[in-house]
Scaffold this active site. Structure first.
Site, PDB file in Angstrom:
ATOM      1  N   THR A 156      43.096  77.886  46.762  1.00 37.27           N
ATOM      2  CA  THR A 156      42.968  77.716  45.319  1.00 37.27           C
ATOM      3  C   THR A 156      44.365  77.746  44.698  1.00 37.27           C
ATOM      4  O   THR A 156      45.261  78.427  45.195  1.00 37.27           O
ATOM      5  CB  THR A 156      42.090  78.806  44.684  1.00 37.27           C
ATOM      6  OG1 THR A 156      42.732  80.083  44.781  1.00 37.27           O
ATOM      7  CG2 THR A 156      40.727  78.855  45.359  1.00 37.27           C
ATOM      8  N   THR A 168      48.099  73.178  44.163  1.00 34.06           N
ATOM      9  CA  THR A 168      48.788  71.951  43.758  1.00 34.06           C
ATOM     10  C   THR A 168      50.247  72.179  43.394  1.00 34.06           C
ATOM     11  O   THR A 168      50.953  71.226  43.045  1.00 34.06           O
ATOM     12  CB  THR A 168      48.072  71.298  42.556  1.00 34.06           C
ATOM     13  OG1 THR A 168      48.017  72.228  41.464  1.00 34.06           O
ATOM     14  CG2 THR A 168      46.660  70.878  42.951  1.00 34.06           C
ATOM     15  N   GLY A 220      50.900  77.873  46.672  1.00 36.24           N
ATOM     16  CA  GLY A 220      49.703  77.212  47.183  1.00 36.24           C
ATOM     17  C   GLY A 220      50.003  75.889  47.848  1.00 36.24           C
ATOM     18  O   GLY A 220      49.484  75.589  48.936  1.00 36.24           O
ATOM     19  N   TYR A 264      48.743  91.718  33.414  1.00 39.78           N
ATOM     20  CA  TYR A 264      48.957  91.069  34.711  1.00 39.78           C
ATOM     21  C   TYR A 264      48.789  92.087  35.842  1.00 39.78           C
ATOM     22  O   TYR A 264      48.114  91.817  36.848  1.00 39.78           O
ATOM     23  CB  TYR A 264      50.347  90.447  34.743  1.00 39.78           C
ATOM     24  CG  TYR A 264      50.692  89.764  36.045  1.00 39.78           C
ATOM     25  CD1 TYR A 264      50.045  88.588  36.430  1.00 39.78           C
ATOM     26  CD2 TYR A 264      51.673  90.287  36.895  1.00 39.78           C
ATOM     27  CE1 TYR A 264      50.362  87.957  37.626  1.00 39.78           C
ATOM     28  CE2 TYR A 264      52.000  89.655  38.084  1.00 39.78           C
ATOM     29  CZ  TYR A 264      51.348  88.495  38.451  1.00 39.78           C
ATOM     30  OH  TYR A 264      51.668  87.867  39.639  1.00 39.78           O
TER      31      TYR A 264
END
Length: 249
Positions: free
Chosen positions: A12, A15, A19, A150
């Site tokens: 996931t 792109t 990842g 976060y």
């Protein structure tokens, strides 16, 4: 290399950044790979970079119902899943008093809620044996100012990894986590409003890293490849910290 030969994998947030580099290394190791991304530009870039070697799926990591669509796409392409790298996430920083409920909810939806329900949707597809790796952060361990939300999300994700490691091992599913420190990725560049601010922030952070530099996406990807491979067959419920020694200070 062929450490992942004939294995199927989903990444996931695949792109860009960590990842995308992990997708490249998975493919080089012999895996069949699917990646998800949310932006049209990112999807187009990933397709150009990975070519026919990867299935690119448009998906919003925060969309609970959309996680079922991701699972359906993986089922249709592969029939089963040997490796899952939950990597998609957002990093927003700010002092406590500036947070709104909307921003808070968005961070938790992307970083925690979406991954939870994706894991649920994919569970019937997981092989025995299989490997799941969650991308958390050293922010789950250190008290970095302005990182409250976060850090909360990454701490939750780390707890999720440890809990699932005990819950799923009887099904042959190993669950582990990687916790990167400062890594040179497009995500880092978005944390400052201007290039000048980014340069100052980078210098300040770098001064806190014992090895004296940011890490690279490739260094994180190599660790994920290891955890995904059969070489890590006896590693369950572990967290590998990749931060150049920053969290040891």
């Amino acid at each position: 290399m062929s450490r992942l030969l004939n294995k199927t994998a989903l990444i996931t947030g695949g792109t860009s950044g960590i990842g995308l580099e992990t997708a490249r290394q998975f493919i080089a190791e012999g895996a069949r790979v699917a990646v998800t991304g949310s932006s049209v530009a990112g999807i187009d870039a990933a397709r150009a970079a990975l070519g026919d070697s990867a299935l690119v799926i448009k998906a919003d990591a925060a969309d609970v119902e959309g996680q079922k669509d991701v699972a359906d796409a993986v089922r249709n392409a592969f029939g089963h899943l040997d490796i899952l790298f939950i990597n998609a996430g957002i990093a927003e920083f700010g002092p406590l008093e500036q947070w709104t409920e909307e921003r808070f909810d968005r961070s938790f939806a992307v970083n925690v809620k979406g991954p939870f329900f994706l894991m649920q949707a994919l569970l019937p597809l997981m092989s025995n044996p299989a490997s799941v790796v969650l991308n958390t952060s050293i922010n789950a361990h250190i008290g970095m100012p302005n990182s409250s939300v976060y850090s909360l999300t990454k701490g939750a994700l780390l707890t999720f990894a440890k809990t699932l490691s005990g819950e799923l091992i009887s099904r042959g599913i190993r669950v582990n986590a990687v916790s990167p420190g400062p890594i040179t990725t497009p995500l880092h560049d978005k944390l400052s409003p201007t290039p000048a601010d980014a340069k100052v922030m980078t210098s300040q952070i770098q001064a806190q890293i014992p090895v004296g530099r940011f890490g690279t996406a490739g260094e994180v990807a190599k660790t994920v490849v290891f955890l995904a491979s059969d070489e890590a067959a006896y590693i369950v419920g572990s967290e590998l910290i990749i931060d150049g020694g920053m969290s040891n200070l």
